[in-house]
Design an enzyme around this catalytic site. Structure first.
Site, PDB file in Angstrom:
ATOM      1  N   GLY A  46       0.838  -1.194   0.000  1.00 45.45           N
ATOM      2  CA  GLY A  46       0.000   0.000   0.000  1.00 45.45           C
ATOM      3  C   GLY A  46       0.869   1.240   0.000  1.00 45.45           C
ATOM      4  O   GLY A  46       2.054   1.180   0.359  1.00 45.45           O
ATOM      5  N   GLN A  51       3.338   9.909   1.221  1.00 40.93           N
ATOM      6  CA  GLN A  51       4.625   9.213   1.372  1.00 40.93           C
ATOM      7  C   GLN A  51       5.598   9.531   0.242  1.00 40.93           C
ATOM      8  O   GLN A  51       6.799   9.283   0.359  1.00 40.93           O
ATOM      9  CB  GLN A  51       4.406   7.690   1.474  1.00 40.93           C
ATOM     10  CG  GLN A  51       3.694   7.301   2.766  1.00 40.93           C
ATOM     11  CD  GLN A  51       3.500   5.809   2.858  1.00 40.93           C
ATOM     12  OE1 GLN A  51       2.548   5.275   2.319  1.00 40.93           O
ATOM     13  NE2 GLN A  51       4.411   5.126   3.538  1.00 40.93           N
ATOM     14  N   CYS A  94       6.080  -0.122   7.773  1.00 39.90           N
ATOM     15  CA  CYS A  94       5.723   1.044   6.979  1.00 39.90           C
ATOM     16  C   CYS A  94       6.897   1.431   6.090  1.00 39.90           C
ATOM     17  O   CYS A  94       8.035   1.453   6.553  1.00 39.90           O
ATOM     18  CB  CYS A  94       5.391   2.193   7.930  1.00 39.90           C
ATOM     19  SG  CYS A  94       4.962   3.720   7.098  1.00 39.90           S
ATOM     20  N   LEU A  95       6.599   1.738   4.824  1.00 38.23           N
ATOM     21  CA  LEU A  95       7.677   2.133   3.911  1.00 38.23           C
ATOM     22  C   LEU A  95       8.382   3.395   4.393  1.00 38.23           C
ATOM     23  O   LEU A  95       9.528   3.640   4.036  1.00 38.23           O
ATOM     24  CB  LEU A  95       7.109   2.361   2.506  1.00 38.23           C
ATOM     25  CG  LEU A  95       6.672   1.083   1.767  1.00 38.23           C
ATOM     26  CD1 LEU A  95       5.883   1.437   0.521  1.00 38.23           C
ATOM     27  CD2 LEU A  95       7.885   0.236   1.401  1.00 38.23           C
ATOM     28  N   HIS A 136      -4.268   1.834   8.065  1.00 32.37           N
ATOM     29  CA  HIS A 136      -2.887   2.327   8.044  1.00 32.37           C
ATOM     30  C   HIS A 136      -2.754   3.486   7.039  1.00 32.37           C
ATOM     31  O   HIS A 136      -2.146   4.519   7.340  1.00 32.37           O
ATOM     32  CB  HIS A 136      -1.961   1.159   7.681  1.00 32.37           C
ATOM     33  CG  HIS A 136      -0.498   1.470   7.647  1.00 32.37           C
ATOM     34  ND1 HIS A 136       0.408   0.951   8.546  1.00 32.37           N
ATOM     35  CD2 HIS A 136       0.233   2.251   6.806  1.00 32.37           C
ATOM     36  CE1 HIS A 136       1.624   1.403   8.266  1.00 32.37           C
ATOM     37  NE2 HIS A 136       1.547   2.192   7.196  1.00 32.37           N
ATOM     38  N   GLU A 137      -3.348   3.308   5.848  1.00 27.49           N
ATOM     39  CA  GLU A 137      -3.232   4.343   4.799  1.00 27.49           C
ATOM     40  C   GLU A 137      -4.060   5.585   5.124  1.00 27.49           C
ATOM     41  O   GLU A 137      -3.624   6.709   4.869  1.00 27.49           O
ATOM     42  CB  GLU A 137      -3.690   3.796   3.439  1.00 27.49           C
ATOM     43  CG  GLU A 137      -2.960   2.571   2.946  1.00 27.49           C
ATOM     44  CD  GLU A 137      -1.465   2.698   2.964  1.00 27.49           C
ATOM     45  OE1 GLU A 137      -0.943   3.824   2.858  1.00 27.49           O
ATOM     46  OE2 GLU A 137      -0.800   1.666   3.114  1.00 27.49           O
ATOM     47  N   HIS A 140      -2.238   7.686   7.329  1.00 23.11           N
ATOM     48  CA  HIS A 140      -1.214   8.480   6.628  1.00 23.11           C
ATOM     49  C   HIS A 140      -1.784   9.793   6.085  1.00 23.11           C
ATOM     50  O   HIS A 140      -1.173  10.846   6.222  1.00 23.11           O
ATOM     51  CB  HIS A 140      -0.626   7.700   5.443  1.00 23.11           C
ATOM     52  CG  HIS A 140       0.574   6.873   5.781  1.00 23.11           C
ATOM     53  ND1 HIS A 140       1.705   7.402   6.362  1.00 23.11           N
ATOM     54  CD2 HIS A 140       0.831   5.548   5.603  1.00 23.11           C
ATOM     55  CE1 HIS A 140       2.596   6.429   6.531  1.00 23.11           C
ATOM     56  NE2 HIS A 140       2.100   5.301   6.091  1.00 23.11           N
TER      57      HIS A 140
HETATM   58 ZN   LIG Z   1       2.909   3.431   6.269  1.00 22.81          ZN
END
Ligand SMILES: [Zn+2]
Length: 186
Positions: A46, A51, A94-95, A136-137, A140
């Site tokens: 995702g 991000q 998380c990226l 999670h997204e 963000h």
């Molecule tokens: Zn993340």
């Protein structure tokens, strides 16, 4: 299409609240293409636009397993309309916080209202990985990170580690290596 750099903590842009977008805007389509390229390359399952430094309420996702055909999904202006009282625990990554994983407890099921790229409204009732990933997204795009859901002590430890790395000049994901998509919810 172009791959973009993924921001990592402590980059302050990750704390911005993203703005709603008009799904049919050609710039949004171009953004979505870049997001998929960036997400698949990372690799992650995702990605939220912020991000890659774009404060717009756009999320891309693909929960297909490695040996399954791709299942790209786009969520424009997603919004949680209902969350279950029942909770579930998932080890999140998380990226934007590379190589750090921690168990997070969230509602097990959610309903999410969103638009597709044609501007059509949808509502999905999500459970399991989809429910976790959507939460999670959506966090963000509201400037929230999964480490906000863990203990203050653990959060301070991870922030300290990444602040030190930033001082050394490690401000991109290039300094980290984890090729398992499922480790990165987004
Ligand atoms: Zn993340």
């Amino acid at each position: 299409m172009a791959k973009r750099d993924i921001l990592i903590i402590p980059d302050k842009r990750l704390r911005m609240k993203s703005e709603p977008v008009k799904p049919t805007d050609p710039a949004v389509r171009a953004l979505v293409e870049d997001m998929f390229e960036t997400m698949y390359d990372a690799p992650g399952i995702g990605l939220a636009a912020i991000q890659i430094g774009v404060p717009q309420r756009v999320v891309t996702m693909d929960l297909a397993k490695k040996d399954e055909p791709k299942e790209p999904q786009v969520f424009i202006n997603p919004e949680i309309t209902w969350a279950s009282d029942e909770r579930a625990i998932y080890e999140e990554g998380c990226l934007s916080i590379p190589e750090y994983y921690e168990e997070v407890e969230r509602p097990k099921m959610v309903k999410v209202k969103y638009l597709d790229l044609e501007g059509k409204e949808h509502e999905v009732e999500a459970d399991g990985l989809l429910a976790t990933c959507l939460q999670h997204e959506i966090d963000h795009i509201n400037g929230i990170l999964f480490i906000d859901h863990i203990s203050k002590l653990k959060r301070e430890m991870v922030m300290k580690k990444f602040k030190k790395a930033a001082k050394r000049g490690d401000t991109t994901r290039a300094a980290y290596q984890d090729d398992t998509p499922e480790h990165h919810l987004g």
